[in-house]
Design an enzyme around this catalytic site. Sequence first.
Site, PDB file in Angstrom:
ATOM      1  N   ASP A 198       0.815  -1.228   0.000  1.00 34.63           N
ATOM      2  CA  ASP A 198       0.000   0.000   0.000  1.00 34.63           C
ATOM      3  C   ASP A 198       0.845   1.275   0.000  1.00 34.63           C
ATOM      4  O   ASP A 198       0.317   2.387   0.055  1.00 34.63           O
ATOM      5  CB  ASP A 198      -0.961   0.008   1.196  1.00 34.63           C
ATOM      6  CG  ASP A 198      -0.228  -0.057   2.532  1.00 34.63           C
ATOM      7  OD1 ASP A 198       0.998   0.178   2.540  1.00 34.63           O
ATOM      8  OD2 ASP A 198      -0.865  -0.342   3.553  1.00 34.63           O
ATOM      9  N   GLY A 199       2.173   1.136  -0.023  1.00 36.98           N
ATOM     10  CA  GLY A 199       3.032   2.315  -0.123  1.00 36.98           C
ATOM     11  C   GLY A 199       3.644   2.758   1.193  1.00 36.98           C
ATOM     12  O   GLY A 199       4.521   3.625   1.198  1.00 36.98           O
ATOM     13  N   GLU A 200       3.182   2.213   2.316  1.00 41.13           N
ATOM     14  CA  GLU A 200       3.817   2.588   3.588  1.00 41.13           C
ATOM     15  C   GLU A 200       5.227   2.017   3.653  1.00 41.13           C
ATOM     16  O   GLU A 200       5.539   1.025   2.998  1.00 41.13           O
ATOM     17  CB  GLU A 200       2.989   2.069   4.775  1.00 41.13           C
ATOM     18  CG  GLU A 200       1.759   2.913   5.043  1.00 41.13           C
ATOM     19  CD  GLU A 200       1.039   2.512   6.325  1.00 41.13           C
ATOM     20  OE1 GLU A 200       1.592   1.750   7.136  1.00 41.13           O
ATOM     21  OE2 GLU A 200      -0.103   2.963   6.491  1.00 41.13           O
TER      22      GLU A 200
ATOM     23  N   ARG B 271      15.174  26.191  -1.688  1.00 38.26           N
ATOM     24  CA  ARG B 271      15.034  27.297  -2.646  1.00 38.26           C
ATOM     25  C   ARG B 271      13.781  28.131  -2.371  1.00 38.26           C
ATOM     26  O   ARG B 271      13.732  29.309  -2.662  1.00 38.26           O
ATOM     27  CB  ARG B 271      15.000  26.755  -4.083  1.00 38.26           C
ATOM     28  CG  ARG B 271      16.389  26.403  -4.576  1.00 38.26           C
ATOM     29  CD  ARG B 271      16.381  25.800  -5.959  1.00 38.26           C
ATOM     30  NE  ARG B 271      15.943  24.418  -5.938  1.00 38.26           N
ATOM     31  CZ  ARG B 271      15.925  23.634  -7.009  1.00 38.26           C
ATOM     32  NH1 ARG B 271      16.307  24.089  -8.172  1.00 38.26           N
ATOM     33  NH2 ARG B 271      15.520  22.384  -6.915  1.00 38.26           N
ATOM     34  N   GLN B 272      12.752  27.489  -1.770  1.00 38.05           N
ATOM     35  CA  GLN B 272      11.534  28.247  -1.407  1.00 38.05           C
ATOM     36  C   GLN B 272      11.814  28.865  -0.032  1.00 38.05           C
ATOM     37  O   GLN B 272      11.317  28.418   0.996  1.00 38.05           O
ATOM     38  CB  GLN B 272      10.328  27.299  -1.375  1.00 38.05           C
ATOM     39  CG  GLN B 272       8.992  27.971  -1.104  1.00 38.05           C
ATOM     40  CD  GLN B 272       8.426  28.738  -2.293  1.00 38.05           C
ATOM     41  OE1 GLN B 272       8.798  28.488  -3.436  1.00 38.05           O
ATOM     42  NE2 GLN B 272       7.553  29.691  -2.036  1.00 38.05           N
TER      43      GLN B 272
ATOM     44  N   ASP C 254      24.779  32.457 -13.127  1.00 41.40           N
ATOM     45  CA  ASP C 254      23.870  33.540 -12.706  1.00 41.40           C
ATOM     46  C   ASP C 254      24.510  34.346 -11.570  1.00 41.40           C
ATOM     47  O   ASP C 254      25.580  33.989 -11.065  1.00 41.40           O
ATOM     48  CB  ASP C 254      22.490  32.995 -12.297  1.00 41.40           C
ATOM     49  CG  ASP C 254      22.581  31.892 -11.252  1.00 41.40           C
ATOM     50  OD1 ASP C 254      23.494  31.955 -10.411  1.00 41.40           O
ATOM     51  OD2 ASP C 254      21.749  30.973 -11.273  1.00 41.40           O
TER      52      ASP C 254
ATOM     53  N   LYS D 229      21.047  35.699 -15.331  1.00 39.67           N
ATOM     54  CA  LYS D 229      20.037  34.697 -15.717  1.00 39.67           C
ATOM     55  C   LYS D 229      18.638  35.243 -15.467  1.00 39.67           C
ATOM     56  O   LYS D 229      18.383  35.844 -14.418  1.00 39.67           O
ATOM     57  CB  LYS D 229      20.264  33.417 -14.910  1.00 39.67           C
ATOM     58  CG  LYS D 229      19.281  32.292 -15.252  1.00 39.67           C
ATOM     59  CD  LYS D 229      19.709  30.963 -14.644  1.00 39.67           C
ATOM     60  CE  LYS D 229      19.234  30.800 -13.235  1.00 39.67           C
ATOM     61  NZ  LYS D 229      19.681  29.529 -12.640  1.00 39.67           N
TER      62      LYS D 229
ATOM     63  N   ARG E 124      14.856  33.690 -15.236  1.00 42.28           N
ATOM     64  CA  ARG E 124      14.081  32.442 -15.261  1.00 42.28           C
ATOM     65  C   ARG E 124      12.639  32.765 -15.639  1.00 42.28           C
ATOM     66  O   ARG E 124      11.998  33.594 -15.011  1.00 42.28           O
ATOM     67  CB  ARG E 124      14.136  31.750 -13.893  1.00 42.28           C
ATOM     68  CG  ARG E 124      13.417  30.412 -13.895  1.00 42.28           C
ATOM     69  CD  ARG E 124      13.666  29.639 -12.633  1.00 42.28           C
ATOM     70  NE  ARG E 124      14.990  29.053 -12.543  1.00 42.28           N
ATOM     71  CZ  ARG E 124      15.379  27.952 -13.201  1.00 42.28           C
ATOM     72  NH1 ARG E 124      14.542  27.330 -14.011  1.00 42.28           N
ATOM     73  NH2 ARG E 124      16.598  27.467 -13.054  1.00 42.28           N
TER      74      ARG E 124
ATOM     75  N   ASP F  39      28.290  25.330 -10.843  1.00 43.84           N
ATOM     76  CA  ASP F  39      27.057  25.741 -10.155  1.00 43.84           C
ATOM     77  C   ASP F  39      26.765  24.757  -9.021  1.00 43.84           C
ATOM     78  O   ASP F  39      27.303  23.643  -9.015  1.00 43.84           O
ATOM     79  CB  ASP F  39      25.893  25.740 -11.160  1.00 43.84           C
ATOM     80  CG  ASP F  39      24.763  26.687 -10.752  1.00 43.84           C
ATOM     81  OD1 ASP F  39      24.864  27.320  -9.682  1.00 43.84           O
ATOM     82  OD2 ASP F  39      23.765  26.784 -11.501  1.00 43.84           O
TER      83      ASP F  39
END
Length: 297
Positions: free
Chosen positions: A39-41, A95-96, A172, A195, A197, A222
């Site tokens: 189930d993904g757990e 980055r956020q 950049d 740069k 974006r 970079d």
Amino acid sequence: MRVEKEAVFAFPEAKRPGKALAEALGVPFHPVNLHHFPDGESLVRVPGAARRAHLYRTLDHPNPKLFEVVLALSALRDNGAKHITLVAPYLPYMRQDKVFRPGQALSQRVLGRLLLPWVDAVVAADPHLHRTASMETVFPGRRSAAVSGGKALARHFKENGIDKASYVLGPDEEAHHYARPFAESLGLKWGCAEKKRRGDREVEVTLPDNADVKGRPVLIVDDIASSGMTVVEAARAAKKAGAKKVSAAVSHALHDEAAAEKIKKAGVASLISCDGVPHPSNAVSLAPELAAAIRGL
Ligand code: R5P
């Protein structure tokens, strides 16, 4: 379970760099076992214990990996760890680092708050600290260190040689802090492009007027290649300006095969990366830098 004094623990995909880190620190290594239920757990098992534990997992593709890391940190604590260092060469969601549009989550702060209760220290490589003063801002009250992939790459070129006529190009304005020490430590000319974006995969790169690239080999450096388009456009600009040959070196290679193909088509003869994120371009081990950072905490 016998509790060792100090050990490195690593998730299955990071056995090789985890072992290299354990060797650099001179401490035992233990793999973390990971099982995925239909189930993904995830079922995480840490079959070892240490008072001073270093958990190694790089956090590219972070959404499934982060919760598994929290499970492993919890198990390490239950196993008797008094001090836990999370070694995440690629630290995501950095980055956020501000709310760019109303309604967005401040992802960098959320990441810090998610991990804070579980860790005593965090070590990463080139976390995106462009507007954030330090790792301490993300993990207040915890010890932290940011190692430089640029330093590791410079070590690689010192050991393996580089054409002294090479021009180091940061793609950049934000790459100043990366390209400059890299180039200066190798005694090479350097400069940074501008740069713009326009989207996830749309960037425009313009070389500075004084970029002395004509007839020279150009090395684009970079912190991250993600979609790879920054490297593509920087390479195109360098070629247009008369570069003899273009290659690239990045701390973290996150780009997929299609992007690698575009990079090649843009005329990049070779792209190398540090091994913080497993990638076919890995050429430089971060273990010496990570071990030194852990010892310096
Ligand atoms: C930006 O600040 C970073 O330093 C990289 O230049 C950027 O993340 C690369 O992204 P992409 O490969 O998607 O152009």
